[in-house]
Design a protein around this motif. Structure first.
Motif, short mmCIF file in Angstrom:
data_model
loop_
_atom_site.label_atom_id
_atom_site.label_comp_id
_atom_site.label_asym_id
_atom_site.label_seq_id
_atom_site.Cartn_x
_atom_site.Cartn_y
_atom_site.Cartn_z
N THR A 115 18.95 -14.95 60.11
CA THR A 115 18.72 -15.93 61.22
C THR A 115 18.94 -15.00 62.36
O THR A 115 17.95 -14.89 63.35
N GLN A 116 19.86 -13.98 62.24
CA GLN A 116 20.03 -13.18 63.53
C GLN A 116 18.88 -12.24 63.49
O GLN A 116 18.74 -12.07 64.55
N ALA A 117 18.61 -11.59 62.46
CA ALA A 117 17.54 -10.64 62.30
C ALA A 117 16.13 -11.40 62.97
O ALA A 117 15.53 -10.72 63.81
N GLU A 118 15.95 -12.55 62.68
CA GLU A 118 14.82 -13.34 63.35
C GLU A 118 14.92 -13.41 64.93
O GLU A 118 14.08 -13.16 65.50
N GLU A 119 15.91 -13.58 65.17
CA GLU A 119 16.56 -13.82 66.71
C GLU A 119 16.11 -12.70 67.44
O GLU A 119 15.75 -12.63 68.79
N GLN A 120 16.40 -11.58 66.81
CA GLN A 120 16.44 -10.16 67.46
C GLN A 120 15.23 -9.49 67.20
O GLN A 120 14.94 -8.24 67.25
N GLN A 121 14.22 -10.32 66.61
CA GLN A 121 12.78 -9.93 66.35
C GLN A 121 12.31 -8.90 65.38
O GLN A 121 11.76 -7.94 65.73
N ARG A 122 13.53 -9.10 64.32
CA ARG A 122 13.12 -8.22 63.21
C ARG A 122 12.71 -9.04 62.20
O ARG A 122 13.41 -9.14 61.24
N PRO A 123 11.49 -9.40 61.96
CA PRO A 123 11.01 -10.21 60.97
C PRO A 123 10.79 -9.71 59.59
O PRO A 123 11.13 -10.51 58.67
N GLN A 124 10.63 -8.66 59.43
CA GLN A 124 10.45 -8.31 58.01
C GLN A 124 12.14 -8.18 57.48
O GLN A 124 12.18 -8.47 56.26
N GLU A 125 12.87 -7.98 58.23
CA GLU A 125 14.41 -7.68 57.69
C GLU A 125 15.01 -9.24 57.71
O GLU A 125 15.39 -9.45 56.58
N ALA A 126 14.32 -10.08 58.41
CA ALA A 126 14.64 -11.47 58.25
C ALA A 126 14.29 -11.97 57.00
O ALA A 126 14.85 -12.86 56.48
N GLU A 127 12.92 -11.70 56.67
CA GLU A 127 12.28 -12.33 55.49
C GLU A 127 13.30 -11.59 54.15
O GLU A 127 13.22 -12.34 53.20
N GLU A 128 13.47 -10.49 54.43
CA GLU A 128 14.06 -9.93 53.26
C GLU A 128 15.45 -10.57 52.85
O GLU A 128 16.05 -10.79 51.96
N LEU A 129 16.22 -10.71 53.96
CA LEU A 129 17.90 -11.42 54.05
C LEU A 129 17.39 -12.75 53.49
O LEU A 129 18.24 -13.28 52.74
N PHE A 130 16.37 -13.48 54.19
CA PHE A 130 16.06 -15.17 53.52
C PHE A 130 15.80 -15.03 52.05
O PHE A 130 16.32 -15.85 51.34
N ASP A 131 15.06 -14.11 51.61
CA ASP A 131 14.81 -14.04 49.92
C ASP A 131 15.83 -13.65 49.32
O ASP A 131 16.15 -14.52 48.19
N ARG A 132 16.89 -13.09 49.90
CA ARG A 132 18.14 -12.52 49.04
C ARG A 132 18.84 -13.79 49.08
O ARG A 132 19.52 -14.32 47.87
N ALA A 133 18.91 -14.77 50.32
CA ALA A 133 19.61 -16.01 50.21
C ALA A 133 19.11 -16.78 49.48
O ALA A 133 19.79 -17.73 48.35
N ALA A 134 17.78 -16.97 49.21
CA ALA A 134 17.24 -18.11 48.25
C ALA A 134 17.58 -17.43 46.85
O ALA A 134 17.72 -18.32 45.87
#
Length: 173
Positions: free
Chosen positions: A121-140
């Motif tokens: 969520t933090q990465a998404e808010e900081q406009q780092r969409p690729q990093e955000a998706e990787e972190l969300f996938d890890r969370a999943a």
């Protein structure tokens, strides 16, 4: 005086009395009993928000405790303290150590997922969409493992997995 002897509410006193009785009856070593006393005092300090004292007690318990499952719960609680203090990397280290000793610990898997989701969520808010998706996938990935171990828990995570398309399972339980 040990913290467990200073408890002033009924529930804490009852828990302390019951724990002391169990320790007297169980055929465990003196070292294990001492480790449990430190662990119990650590839990009490943690519940009171006295994190430095809790960490001291948990470290003392770790030095004495030999049982891998018991050690995993000590490590897990240390991870909780670091997570509540905002030190996510350190919390992740302790959760992973706990899982190495006890891979069937859904609460550690869930907490790792929560941290990765937060970081995503933090990465998404900081406009780092690729990093955000990787972190969300890890969370999943971690939530799926936690849900497999405890299918009736983590309903919000189950909903998130489904609504984000990160899981094809309709029902976990």
């Amino acid at each position: 005086m040990p913290r467990s002897q200073r408890n002033d509410n009924f529930i804490d006193k009852t828990f302390t009395v019951m724990a002391d009785l169990i320790l007297k009856v169980l055929p465990t070593s003196s070292q294990s009993k001492t480790a449990f006393a430190y662990y119990r005092d650590g839990m009490s300090a943690q519940a009171d928000g006295e994190y430095a004292e809790a960490l001291e007690n948990y470290q003392a318990a770790l030095e004495l405790e030999e049982d891998p499952t018991d050690r995993s719960y000590i490590l897990y609680n240390i991870g909780l303290i670091h997570a509540s203090n905002g030190d996510h990397q350190k919390a992740l280290e302790y959760y992973h150590q706990a899982l190495e000793l006890n891979p069937r610990m859904p609460q550690a898997l869930n907490n790792i997922a929560v941290i990765y989701h937060y970081l995503g969520t933090q990465a998404e808010e900081q406009q780092r969409p690729q990093e955000a998706e990787e972190l969300f996938d890890r969370a999943a990935d971690y939530w799926k493992r936690a849900i497999q171990l405890a299918p009736n828990n983590y309903i919000e995570a189950q909903n998130w997995l489904k609504t984000t398309g990160r899981s094809s399972m309709d029902v976990y339980f």
